[in-house]
Design an enzyme around this catalytic site. Structure first.
Site, PDB file in Angstrom:
ATOM      1  N   ASN A   9     -17.059 117.774 188.427  1.00  0.00           N
ATOM      2  CA  ASN A   9     -15.930 117.721 189.353  1.00  0.00           C
ATOM      3  C   ASN A   9     -14.742 118.388 188.656  1.00  0.00           C
ATOM      4  OD1 ASN A   9     -13.829 117.072 191.041  1.00  0.00           O
ATOM      5  ND2 ASN A   9     -14.231 114.867 191.079  1.00  0.00           N
ATOM      6  N   ARG A  90     -18.804 118.970 192.914  1.00  0.00           N
ATOM      7  CA  ARG A  90     -17.965 118.539 194.016  1.00  0.00           C
ATOM      8  C   ARG A  90     -17.060 119.710 194.400  1.00  0.00           C
ATOM      9  NH1 ARG A  90     -12.511 115.162 194.012  1.00  0.00           N
ATOM     10  NH2 ARG A  90     -12.353 114.847 196.241  1.00  0.00           N
ATOM     11  N   HIS A 179     -13.219 113.027 201.468  1.00  0.00           N
ATOM     12  CA  HIS A 179     -13.909 111.837 200.925  1.00  0.00           C
ATOM     13  C   HIS A 179     -15.309 111.688 201.521  1.00  0.00           C
ATOM     14  CE1 HIS A 179      -9.766 109.830 200.000  1.00  0.00           C
ATOM     15  NE2 HIS A 179     -10.262 110.355 198.895  1.00  0.00           N
ATOM     16  N   ARG A 240       0.926 110.622 198.122  1.00  0.00           N
ATOM     17  CA  ARG A 240       1.027 111.362 199.387  1.00  0.00           C
ATOM     18  C   ARG A 240       1.571 110.457 200.485  1.00  0.00           C
ATOM     19  NH1 ARG A 240      -4.856 112.850 198.828  1.00  0.00           N
ATOM     20  NH2 ARG A 240      -4.903 114.431 197.192  1.00  0.00           N
ATOM     21  N   GLU A 383     -19.663 108.268 194.156  1.00  0.00           N
ATOM     22  CA  GLU A 383     -19.716 109.662 194.602  1.00  0.00           C
ATOM     23  C   GLU A 383     -20.628 110.503 193.712  1.00  0.00           C
ATOM     24  OE1 GLU A 383     -15.471 110.770 196.229  1.00  0.00           O
ATOM     25  OE2 GLU A 383     -15.323 109.001 194.958  1.00  0.00           O
TER      26      GLU A 383
HETATM   27  P1  ADP Z   1      -9.615 108.087 192.648  1.00  0.00           P
HETATM   28  O1  ADP Z   1      -9.152 108.337 194.046  1.00  0.00           O
HETATM   29  O2  ADP Z   1      -8.844 108.838 191.623  1.00  0.00           O
HETATM   30  O3  ADP Z   1     -11.117 108.121 192.478  1.00  0.00           O
HETATM   31  P2  ADP Z   1      -9.885 105.214 192.314  1.00  0.00           P
HETATM   32  O4  ADP Z   1     -10.856 105.018 193.408  1.00  0.00           O
HETATM   33  O5  ADP Z   1     -10.324 104.983 190.933  1.00  0.00           O
HETATM   34  O6  ADP Z   1      -9.138 106.593 192.400  1.00  0.00           O
HETATM   35  O7  ADP Z   1      -8.638 104.241 192.611  1.00  0.00           O
HETATM   36  C1  ADP Z   1      -7.520 104.219 191.796  1.00  0.00           C
HETATM   37  C2  ADP Z   1      -6.557 103.177 192.320  1.00  0.00           C
HETATM   38  O8  ADP Z   1      -7.204 101.891 192.317  1.00  0.00           O
HETATM   39  C3  ADP Z   1      -5.306 103.041 191.450  1.00  0.00           C
HETATM   40  O9  ADP Z   1      -4.159 102.936 192.259  1.00  0.00           O
HETATM   41  C4  ADP Z   1      -5.567 101.721 190.732  1.00  0.00           C
HETATM   42  O10 ADP Z   1      -4.376 101.055 190.371  1.00  0.00           O
HETATM   43  C5  ADP Z   1      -6.304 100.941 191.780  1.00  0.00           C
HETATM   44  N1  ADP Z   1      -6.989  99.787 191.187  1.00  0.00           N
HETATM   45  C6  ADP Z   1      -7.953  99.790 190.251  1.00  0.00           C
HETATM   46  N2  ADP Z   1      -8.259  98.520 189.886  1.00  0.00           N
HETATM   47  C7  ADP Z   1      -7.460  97.707 190.605  1.00  0.00           C
HETATM   48  C8  ADP Z   1      -7.267  96.284 190.676  1.00  0.00           C
HETATM   49  N3  ADP Z   1      -7.986  95.446 189.936  1.00  0.00           N
HETATM   50  N4  ADP Z   1      -6.359  95.810 191.558  1.00  0.00           N
HETATM   51  C9  ADP Z   1      -5.623  96.649 192.316  1.00  0.00           C
HETATM   52  N5  ADP Z   1      -5.743  97.981 192.286  1.00  0.00           N
HETATM   53  C10 ADP Z   1      -6.641  98.510 191.444  1.00  0.00           C
END
Ligand code: ADP
Length: 395
Positions: A9, A90, A179, A240, A383
């Site tokens: 990716n 990706r 997504h 965003r 993913e």
């Molecule tokens: P990406 O879109 O980059 O793949 P992720 O799916 O990893 O992102 O999501 C990242 C988001 O998830 C961040 O805002 C992070 O703070 C939030 N996050 C991860 N763990 C927790 C948690 N335990 N409680 C609340 N939010 C969380």
């Protein structure tokens, strides 16, 4: 013969990779190269001997991918012995050209290049990843898996914007949605959890990560989704804005004298939770809100209100809903978002069971009461595994 796929990716300044067994989802190794092209570069490799970090500057994506190959060599598993079947990439925007994962050849590279105007932030980096991996793995088949492909089934009335015909016909202005790899994986996993064939299952799936979107999935097919021509439309995200009056950029252009490009950048990078509260990370936002920060409270309220609005709208689009499904970082880990976003929807048959919702787990699970009209599910997305599966299916 193995089922191992190297999933790549490539972002504008990062390169994530993961060695995935497409049959089981096992990941013998994964990692990321960050800050490519900057002084503070870093490669983090996780493999059989734990985590290894190499801090140095990486000049470009080729330099980064060569370093990844070295990391496999040094820390394992050795790629030469791993019998990798293919490289799966990706690619963010497939436009109207790609509705399926596709083997990478010169024609595909040219087509992805042609789509750069639709995804100027993402496709150039993905293209770089495709080119570099082809040079470094000349003997392996390479497959592009598009983030937009799952939404190729959107009906005309859902993907058409009410704008002049020439914009639609000549400039491909329409809803594409993103997504998609996550939605493909999560829809199947949700149907499995419900014990129904995906063809008979209607879902509202909320992908809440750094980027956030929601999709109405009817019988395994995307029929409506919140992201549009670009990933800017729809839900409130980390940085965003999501939906806003399309007149806002012109207003700011007149008031501030900012160029449309500057405004576009601010809507993508300085808005959303960050614009509302100063932080884009949801964990940090939750800490601030718990400590009584008013901006963080407002950001949370705007975020969950937007989700609720879409759940209601997509319920109406589908007519019958088997489950509302939460996935990605926030969706999988924030009970307070799930509870707040769905509060008061019991007349729609949507109820969250507090005990189940608060219980920590990494498994796919229901957080609604037994026998609820509409199940509320938490389904961890994967993913990389989906890209690996689709890659092997093509070759
Ligand atoms: P990406 O879109 O980059 O793949 P992720 O799916 O990893 O992102 O999501 C990242 C988001 O998830 C961040 O805002 C992070 O703070 C939030 N996050 C991860 N763990 C927790 C948690 N335990 N409680 C609340 N939010 C969380």
């Amino acid at each position: 013969m193995s089922d191992l796929v190297l999933v790549v990716n490539a972002g504008s300044s990062s390169l994530k990779y993961s060695l995935v067994d497409a049959a089981t989802g096992d990941e013998p190794a994964d990692g990321i190269v960050e800050a490519i092209g900057e002084d503070r570069g870093a490669l983090t490799h996780r493999g059989p001997s734990g985590e290894h970090t190499d801090k140095r500057a990486f000049t470009d994506h080729e330099d980064a991918l060569r370093a990844v190959l070295d990391a496999f060599e040094q820390h394992g598993p050795a790629l030469a012995d791993a019998d990798i079947r293919a490289v799966g990439h990706r690619v963010v925007h497939g436009g109207e050209l790609f509705s399926e994962p596709t083997v990478v050849d010169d024609a595909l590279l040219a087509a992805v290049e042609e789509l750069v105007p639709l995804a100027p932030l993402h496709n150039p980096a993905n293209l770089e990843g495709l080119r570099v991996a082809r040079r470094l793995f000349p003997d392996l088949p390479q497959v592009a898996v598009f983030d937009t492909a799952f939404h190729a089934t959107l009906p005309e009335h859902a993907y058409t914007y009410a704008v002049p015909k020439a914009w639609r016909d000549e400039h491909h202005v329409r809803r594409y949605g993103f997504h998609g790899t996550s939605y493909a994986f999560v829809s199947q996993a949700a149907a499995d959890l419900l014990g129904k064939p995906v063809e008979d299952t209607n879902l509202v799936v909320l992908h809440l990560g750094n980027g956030c979107s929601v999709t109405a999935v009817e019988g395994g097919r995307s029929v409506e989704t919140s992201m549009g021509l670009t990933p800017l439309e729809g839900l409130v995200m980390g940085t965003r804005s999501g939906d806003l009056d399309p007149a806002v950029p012109a207003h700011l252009n007149r008031q501030l004298g900012w160029s449309l490009l500057d405004i576009d950048r601010a809507l993508n990078k300085e808005s959303g939770l960050k614009g509302l509260s100063g932080v884009n990370d949801f964990r940090r936002l939750t800490e601030l809100r718990d400590a009584g920060d008013e901006d963080a409270r407002l950001a949370f309220d705007v975020y969950v209100h937007r989700i609720r609005k879409y759940v209601g709208a997509y319920y109406a689009v589908l007519g019958r809903v088997d489950a509302v499904v939460f996935t990605a970082g926030v969706g999988e880990n924030s009970p307070s978002v799930r509870a707040a976003a769905l509060a008061g929807l019991d007349r729609l048959g949507i109820v969250v069971d507090d005990g189940r919702n608060e219980a920590r787990s990494r498994d796919a699970r229901a957080v609604s009461p037994d026998g609820a009209d509409v199940a509320v599910l938490v389904v961890p997305t994967n993913e990389e595994w989906e890209i690996a599966r689709q890659t092997l299916a093509v070759i």
